[in-house]
Design a protein around this motif. Structure first.
Motif, PDB file in Angstrom:
ATOM      1  N   SER A  58       0.836  -1.198   0.000  1.00  0.00           N
ATOM      2  CA  SER A  58       0.000   0.000   0.000  1.00  0.00           C
ATOM      3  C   SER A  58       0.872   1.249   0.000  1.00  0.00           C
ATOM      4  CB  SER A  58      -0.932   0.020   1.211  1.00  0.00           C
ATOM      5  OG  SER A  58      -1.746   1.169   1.194  1.00  0.00           O
ATOM      6  N   ALA A  59       0.580   2.152  -0.933  1.00  0.00           N
ATOM      7  CA  ALA A  59       1.223   3.471  -0.965  1.00  0.00           C
ATOM      8  C   ALA A  59       0.245   4.480  -0.373  1.00  0.00           C
ATOM      9  CB  ALA A  59       1.595   3.860  -2.388  1.00  0.00           C
ATOM     10  N   THR A  60       0.699   5.277   0.586  1.00  0.00           N
ATOM     11  CA  THR A  60      -0.179   6.206   1.293  1.00  0.00           C
ATOM     12  C   THR A  60       0.192   7.641   0.960  1.00  0.00           C
ATOM     13  OG1 THR A  60      -0.445   4.623   3.109  1.00  0.00           O
ATOM     14  CG2 THR A  60      -1.039   6.913   3.552  1.00  0.00           C
ATOM     15  N   PHE A  61      -0.813   8.430   0.620  1.00  0.00           N
ATOM     16  CA  PHE A  61      -0.634   9.848   0.293  1.00  0.00           C
ATOM     17  C   PHE A  61      -1.601  10.675   1.151  1.00  0.00           C
ATOM     18  CE2 PHE A  61      -0.214   7.165  -3.475  1.00  0.00           C
ATOM     19  CZ  PHE A  61       1.083   7.420  -3.862  1.00  0.00           C
ATOM     20  N   TYR A  62      -1.251  11.955   1.342  1.00  0.00           N
ATOM     21  CA  TYR A  62      -2.125  12.888   2.059  1.00  0.00           C
ATOM     22  C   TYR A  62      -2.307  14.130   1.191  1.00  0.00           C
ATOM     23  CZ  TYR A  62      -1.582   9.965   6.170  1.00  0.00           C
ATOM     24  OH  TYR A  62      -1.597   8.904   7.048  1.00  0.00           O
ATOM     25  N   VAL A  63      -3.595  14.451   0.900  1.00  0.00           N
ATOM     26  CA  VAL A  63      -3.881  15.561  -0.001  1.00  0.00           C
ATOM     27  C   VAL A  63      -4.907  16.496   0.628  1.00  0.00           C
ATOM     28  CG1 VAL A  63      -3.354  14.175  -2.052  1.00  0.00           C
ATOM     29  CG2 VAL A  63      -5.711  14.298  -1.218  1.00  0.00           C
ATOM     30  N   ASP A  64      -4.856  17.763   0.207  1.00  0.00           N
ATOM     31  CA  ASP A  64      -5.857  18.764   0.573  1.00  0.00           C
ATOM     32  C   ASP A  64      -6.726  19.046  -0.643  1.00  0.00           C
ATOM     33  OD1 ASP A  64      -4.664  18.894   3.039  1.00  0.00           O
ATOM     34  OD2 ASP A  64      -3.573  20.756   2.640  1.00  0.00           O
ATOM     35  N   VAL A  65      -8.013  19.227  -0.391  1.00  0.00           N
ATOM     36  CA  VAL A  65      -8.971  19.500  -1.466  1.00  0.00           C
ATOM     37  C   VAL A  65      -9.351  20.974  -1.403  1.00  0.00           C
ATOM     38  CG1 VAL A  65     -11.151  18.793  -2.518  1.00  0.00           C
ATOM     39  CG2 VAL A  65      -9.824  17.143  -1.194  1.00  0.00           C
ATOM     40  N   ALA A  66      -9.381  21.640  -2.554  1.00  0.00           N
ATOM     41  CA  ALA A  66      -9.696  23.063  -2.613  1.00  0.00           C
ATOM     42  C   ALA A  66     -11.110  23.329  -2.103  1.00  0.00           C
ATOM     43  CB  ALA A  66      -9.545  23.578  -4.040  1.00  0.00           C
ATOM     44  N   GLU A  67     -11.283  24.492  -1.479  1.00  0.00           N
ATOM     45  CA  GLU A  67     -12.577  24.854  -0.890  1.00  0.00           C
ATOM     46  C   GLU A  67     -13.686  24.938  -1.938  1.00  0.00           C
ATOM     47  OE1 GLU A  67     -13.445  25.238   2.144  1.00  0.00           O
ATOM     48  OE2 GLU A  67     -11.674  25.594   3.369  1.00  0.00           O
ATOM     49  N   ASP A  68     -13.337  25.405  -3.135  1.00  0.00           N
ATOM     50  CA  ASP A  68     -14.364  25.653  -4.156  1.00  0.00           C
ATOM     51  C   ASP A  68     -14.375  24.592  -5.248  1.00  0.00           C
ATOM     52  OD1 ASP A  68     -11.904  26.281  -5.145  1.00  0.00           O
ATOM     53  OD2 ASP A  68     -12.491  28.209  -6.035  1.00  0.00           O
ATOM     54  N   LEU A  69     -13.818  23.419  -4.971  1.00  0.00           N
ATOM     55  CA  LEU A  69     -13.762  22.377  -5.997  1.00  0.00           C
ATOM     56  C   LEU A  69     -15.161  21.810  -6.240  1.00  0.00           C
ATOM     57  CD1 LEU A  69     -11.837  20.734  -7.811  1.00  0.00           C
ATOM     58  CD2 LEU A  69     -11.756  19.022  -5.992  1.00  0.00           C
ATOM     59  N   ALA A  70     -15.544  21.752  -7.504  1.00  0.00           N
ATOM     60  CA  ALA A  70     -16.863  21.240  -7.872  1.00  0.00           C
ATOM     61  C   ALA A  70     -16.908  19.738  -7.623  1.00  0.00           C
ATOM     62  CB  ALA A  70     -17.147  21.534  -9.341  1.00  0.00           C
ATOM     63  N   PRO A  71     -18.063  19.225  -7.231  1.00  0.00           N
ATOM     64  CA  PRO A  71     -18.172  17.783  -7.015  1.00  0.00           C
ATOM     65  C   PRO A  71     -18.033  17.028  -8.331  1.00  0.00           C
ATOM     66  CG  PRO A  71     -20.333  18.820  -6.883  1.00  0.00           C
ATOM     67  CD  PRO A  71     -19.336  19.924  -6.979  1.00  0.00           C
ATOM     68  N   LYS A 122      -0.215   5.065 -14.220  1.00  0.00           N
ATOM     69  CA  LYS A 122      -1.555   4.579 -13.923  1.00  0.00           C
ATOM     70  C   LYS A 122      -2.395   5.776 -13.480  1.00  0.00           C
ATOM     71  CE  LYS A 122      -0.351   0.319 -14.716  1.00  0.00           C
ATOM     72  NZ  LYS A 122      -0.915  -0.474 -15.819  1.00  0.00           N
ATOM     73  N   SER A 123      -3.565   5.533 -12.926  1.00  0.00           N
ATOM     74  CA  SER A 123      -4.392   6.638 -12.443  1.00  0.00           C
ATOM     75  C   SER A 123      -5.146   6.206 -11.193  1.00  0.00           C
ATOM     76  CB  SER A 123      -5.381   7.103 -13.524  1.00  0.00           C
ATOM     77  OG  SER A 123      -6.284   6.066 -13.858  1.00  0.00           O
ATOM     78  N   VAL A 124      -5.475   7.203 -10.390  1.00  0.00           N
ATOM     79  CA  VAL A 124      -6.257   7.000  -9.164  1.00  0.00           C
ATOM     80  C   VAL A 124      -7.512   7.848  -9.284  1.00  0.00           C
ATOM     81  CG1 VAL A 124      -6.322   7.352  -6.673  1.00  0.00           C
ATOM     82  CG2 VAL A 124      -4.237   6.499  -7.754  1.00  0.00           C
ATOM     83  N   ASP A 125      -8.688   7.217  -9.171  1.00  0.00           N
ATOM     84  CA  ASP A 125      -9.957   7.940  -9.289  1.00  0.00           C
ATOM     85  C   ASP A 125     -10.457   8.333  -7.905  1.00  0.00           C
ATOM     86  OD1 ASP A 125      -9.985   7.699 -12.041  1.00  0.00           O
ATOM     87  OD2 ASP A 125     -11.104   5.801 -12.004  1.00  0.00           O
ATOM     88  N   LEU A 126     -10.746   9.626  -7.735  1.00  0.00           N
ATOM     89  CA  LEU A 126     -11.292  10.148  -6.485  1.00  0.00           C
ATOM     90  C   LEU A 126     -12.641  10.795  -6.759  1.00  0.00           C
ATOM     91  CD1 LEU A 126      -8.156  11.812  -4.830  1.00  0.00           C
ATOM     92  CD2 LEU A 126      -9.067   9.520  -4.441  1.00  0.00           C
ATOM     93  N   LEU A 127     -13.629  10.471  -5.944  1.00  0.00           N
ATOM     94  CA  LEU A 127     -14.968  11.053  -6.076  1.00  0.00           C
ATOM     95  C   LEU A 127     -15.134  12.126  -5.019  1.00  0.00           C
ATOM     96  CD1 LEU A 127     -17.754  10.984  -7.421  1.00  0.00           C
ATOM     97  CD2 LEU A 127     -18.438   9.304  -5.693  1.00  0.00           C
ATOM     98  N   VAL A 128     -15.372  13.359  -5.471  1.00  0.00           N
ATOM     99  CA  VAL A 128     -15.588  14.490  -4.569  1.00  0.00           C
ATOM    100  C   VAL A 128     -17.088  14.729  -4.455  1.00  0.00           C
ATOM    101  CG1 VAL A 128     -15.163  16.940  -4.157  1.00  0.00           C
ATOM    102  CG2 VAL A 128     -13.372  15.515  -5.185  1.00  0.00           C
ATOM    103  N   GLU A 129     -17.594  14.599  -3.235  1.00  0.00           N
ATOM    104  CA  GLU A 129     -19.026  14.775  -2.980  1.00  0.00           C
ATOM    105  C   GLU A 129     -19.334  16.275  -2.829  1.00  0.00           C
ATOM    106  OE1 GLU A 129     -21.132  12.400  -3.046  1.00  0.00           O
ATOM    107  OE2 GLU A 129     -19.888  10.591  -2.852  1.00  0.00           O
TER     108      GLU A 129
END
Length: 526
Positions: free
Chosen positions: A332-345, A368-375
């Motif tokens: 497992s590779a672990t990352f830590y990210v911040d999401v912008a305040e105004d990012l559209a879902p 490769k790619s990593v898919d993230l779903l922003v609610e």
């Protein structure tokens, strides 16, 4: 350095001369050898100095005459005097004056059966002074420490061979020990346990001693058996040699890859929290990477190419080091990210670069790619601020209307706004919070705050710290509580606030009270 100091202290402690008043006295000032290995030979030079009051003659020296130590002299003793150099088997007929030095040289050997430790080797001296013979026994400290040859494999090439392929297998051996490997014999795979079959002779006899630090290269033509399953195989290398006439042996393993292929891929992705929303910080993204190939990937590194709307939570939090990833292994590779305040879902596909080294040290990279779903979630901004009265002055009273807009992508329910009182601001709040209600995306609502201004407030702009609190859209099952900090500017102008005008109702009541008092007083007089 510590070992040498210990031997020196031992010599100093043990080599105490026989003190004779008014005669010659010999002290040991230096020795050239303090350590031997079992079976090792060397030259022991002992420097003696006459620090007595008389000169000495007919000096005789004998090292370990009773054979009480594991150090044995080989051949005759040699005594050197600066004024007259001459060597005799056991003694020298000459004179050593006060302050003069002599050097006694022995060729010595440590017994092959000697155990490790520190030994006291006796040195017996006799000499004449004015016709009288004197004698003394001094002790030389000698450490016995094993100094074995240690042969290791420092390099093997090629690193990989395909099934059915022939190659020239080169093995470099290095002596990393402290003793020489004499009469070294090497045999590859004597019991035929490896799928690498030698073509030609399997035994090599090295024609010279391999000294400490020396390397030798062995070359074997080999062929990998057809149908060999891709894996790392170890071919035994049998060694035998002698060090200081003591027989030694060892078996080393030659690792050879029957080469396969590295296939790195993304097996799964998980996040904490499980639902990502705009404005989230320190989102933990765990990516399970799998090697579905047959070869091993070395020095595996993974990096997320974060684009607009995403950023590393801290330095290097968008990269991970996994090390070795063997065939069929996952990590497992672990990352830590911040999401912008105004990012559209929505669904975001983030490029993932994987870099690794093969068995030969060559670097490869795959993407490769990593898919993230922003609610969706509510998000607010202050759209306007209005004061009553329009101008705020020291000592005054004001109503503050703060209009906020839901600029997010989700309906906000139970919205309320509260001002956070800060000690450095000159305001005393009568009304610190207000309930706004429900705001759909794009809708605005107004909160009313009420406060007094301190009479000694300095004229300047103040940024009020506001806290908006709401819940998510219950119809969508979002029961999260969201809080957001906003700022509202208010300006305190120069000059004092005008006094409030008296109300007409109190004045009228005072007049009526005055008339009534006058009427009652008049009746009493009548």
């Amino acid at each position: 350095m510590a070992k040498a100091l210990f031997i020196g202290l031992l010599i100093t402690a043990l080599l105490t001369p026989l003190a004779v008043a008014g005669t010659a006295e010999f002290y040991v000032t230096k020795t050239s050898l303090t350590e031997l290995a079992p079976g090792e030979t060397g030259v022991l030079n002992i420097t003696l100095k006459n620090l007595g009051t008389e000169f000495a003659s007919r000096i005789s020296a004998s090292l370990d005459p009773g054979d009480t130590s594991p150090v044995d002299p080989i051949g005759p003793v040699a005594i050197q005097i600066p004024a007259a150099s001459e060597a005799l088997p056991t003694s020298f007929f000459g004179a050593v004056t006060q302050g003069e030095e002599i050097v006694i040289s022995y060729r010595v050997a440590a017994k092959t059966t000697a155990s490790e430790g520190v030994y006291s080797v006796p040195l017996t001296l006799t000499w004449d002074v004015s016709g009288t013979t004197y004698s003394a026994t001094l002790y030389i400290g000698m450490q016995i420490r094993k100094k074995d040859a240690r042969l290791t494999i420092s390099e093997v090439s090629p690193g990989a061979i395909a099934p059915g392929e022939s190659a020239e297998l080169k093995v470099r051996l290095k002596n990393t020990g402290e003793g020489s490997a004499e009469r070294l014999t090497i045999e590859i795979d004597p019991s035929d346990t490896s799928p690498l079959d030698p073509i030609g002779p399997t035994k090599v006899e090295v024609d010279h001693p391999v000294a400490p630090g020396e390397e030798i290269t062995l070359t074997y033509p080999v062929k990998v058996r057809s149908g060999t399953v891709e894996d790392v195989y170890y071919t035994p290398l049998s060694l035998s040699w002698e060090t200081f006439n003591i027989s030694k042996s060892a078996t080393l393993q030659i690792g050879t890859l029957v080469k396969g292929e590295v296939k790195l891929g993304v097996a799964s992705v998980s996040t904490d929290p499980s639902e990502i929303r705009s404005g989230d910080d320190n989102v933990k993204v765990s990516v399970s990477l799998e090697n579905s190939g047959e070869a091993t990937a070395h020095n595996v590194r993974a990096g997320l190419a974060l684009g607009d709307g995403f950023a590393p939570s801290y330095s290097q939090s968008d990269s991970a080091y996994l090390g070795k990833l063997s065939s069929s292994e996952s990590q497992s590779a672990t990352f830590y990210v911040d999401v912008a305040e105004d990012l559209a879902p929505g669904k975001y596909s983030i490029p993932l670069e994987l870099v690794y080294d093969d068995d030969d040290g060559r670097e490869h990279s795959v993407e490769k790619s990593v898919d993230l779903l922003v609610e969706p979630k509510p998000y607010f901004r202050v759209s306007s601020v209005r004061l009553e009265p329009d101008e705020l002055r020291p000592g005054g009273h004001a109503l503050l209307y703060v209009e906020v807009e839901n600029t997010g992508h989700e309906k906000a329910e139970s919205v309320d706004l509260r001002v956070v009182r800060e000690s450095g601001q000159p305001f005393d709040y009568d009304r610190r919070s207000d309930f706004i209600g429900t705001l759909k995306p794009g809708e605005k609502g107004t909160a009313l705050l009420e406060f007094d201004v301190d009479g000694d407030a300095a004229p300047k702009e103040h940024l009020l710290k506001l806290m908006v609190r709401s819940t998510g859209d219950s119809e969508l099952g979002d029961d999260n509580v969201y809080t957001q900090e906003l700022k509202a500017p208010v300006v305190v102008a120069e000059g004092q606030a005008e006094a409030e005008q008296a109300s007409p109702l109190p004045l009228a009541l005072a007049a009526v009270a005055g008339l009534a008092i006058g009427f009652i007083a008049g009746r009493k007089q009548a």
